[in-house]
Scaffold this motif. Sequence first.
Motif, short mmCIF file in Angstrom:
data_model
loop_
_atom_site.label_atom_id
_atom_site.label_comp_id
_atom_site.label_asym_id
_atom_site.label_seq_id
_atom_site.Cartn_x
_atom_site.Cartn_y
_atom_site.Cartn_z
N ASP A 10 0.83 -1.53 0.00
CA ASP A 10 -0.25 0.32 -0.01
C ASP A 10 1.00 1.10 -0.03
N ASN A 11 1.91 1.41 0.30
CA ASN A 11 2.79 2.54 0.12
C ASN A 11 3.55 2.52 -0.82
N ASP A 12 3.34 3.74 -1.07
CA ASP A 12 3.64 4.12 -2.67
C ASP A 12 5.01 4.07 -2.96
N LEU A 13 5.75 4.21 -2.12
CA LEU A 13 7.10 4.77 -2.27
C LEU A 13 8.09 3.28 -2.31
N ASN A 14 7.60 2.46 -1.62
CA ASN A 14 8.00 0.75 -1.17
C ASN A 14 7.59 0.08 -2.96
N ARG A 15 5.96 0.54 -2.99
CA ARG A 15 5.34 -0.23 -4.45
C ARG A 15 6.46 0.33 -5.26
N LYS A 16 6.67 1.29 -5.34
CA LYS A 16 7.31 1.57 -6.75
C LYS A 16 9.34 1.29 -6.23
N LEU A 17 9.21 1.00 -5.27
CA LEU A 17 11.10 0.74 -4.92
C LEU A 17 11.00 -1.09 -5.38
N PHE A 18 9.90 -1.95 -4.38
CA PHE A 18 10.11 -3.08 -5.27
C PHE A 18 10.33 -2.92 -6.46
N CYS A 19 8.77 -2.89 -6.90
CA CYS A 19 8.72 -2.80 -8.59
C CYS A 19 9.92 -2.56 -9.38
N ASP A 20 10.25 -1.32 -9.21
CA ASP A 20 11.48 -0.92 -10.72
C ASP A 20 13.34 -1.70 -9.63
N VAL A 21 13.06 -2.75 -8.77
CA VAL A 21 14.07 -3.01 -8.69
C VAL A 21 14.02 -4.59 -9.28
N LEU A 22 12.53 -5.00 -9.41
CA LEU A 22 12.43 -6.35 -10.01
C LEU A 22 11.63 -6.39 -11.08
#
Length: 122
Positions: A10-22
Amino acid sequence: MAKRILVVEDNDLNRKLFCDVLKANGYEVVPVSDGNNFLATAKKSDPQLVIMDIQLPNVSGVDLIAQLKADSGMESVPVLAVTAYAGKGDEERIRDAGAQDYLAKPVSIGPFMAAVRKLLSD
């Protein structure tokens, strides 16, 4: 073909980080910000791995893991749980719900990618 990973955070920054790294590591990513539509999105996207935040608004990630594991078409999808709330007994409760692995936040990229690779190679 790239392996598909469903990222429930739900946290936008964490979601973006996980998605970008993956994505940078060659994976296809399906981001989910709300646990309410998780199971429908999982069935539609057919992921090879689910990364599940445990503390979500309106619904517990532990409950969502249990729903996934109770679904006859989705029970074999591995789950990597990530949570900032790492109290005594939490890891056991999360694993009992069906998560194959568990990381406490803040998550470092090295251990995160090692856990992802391990779960996708099983």
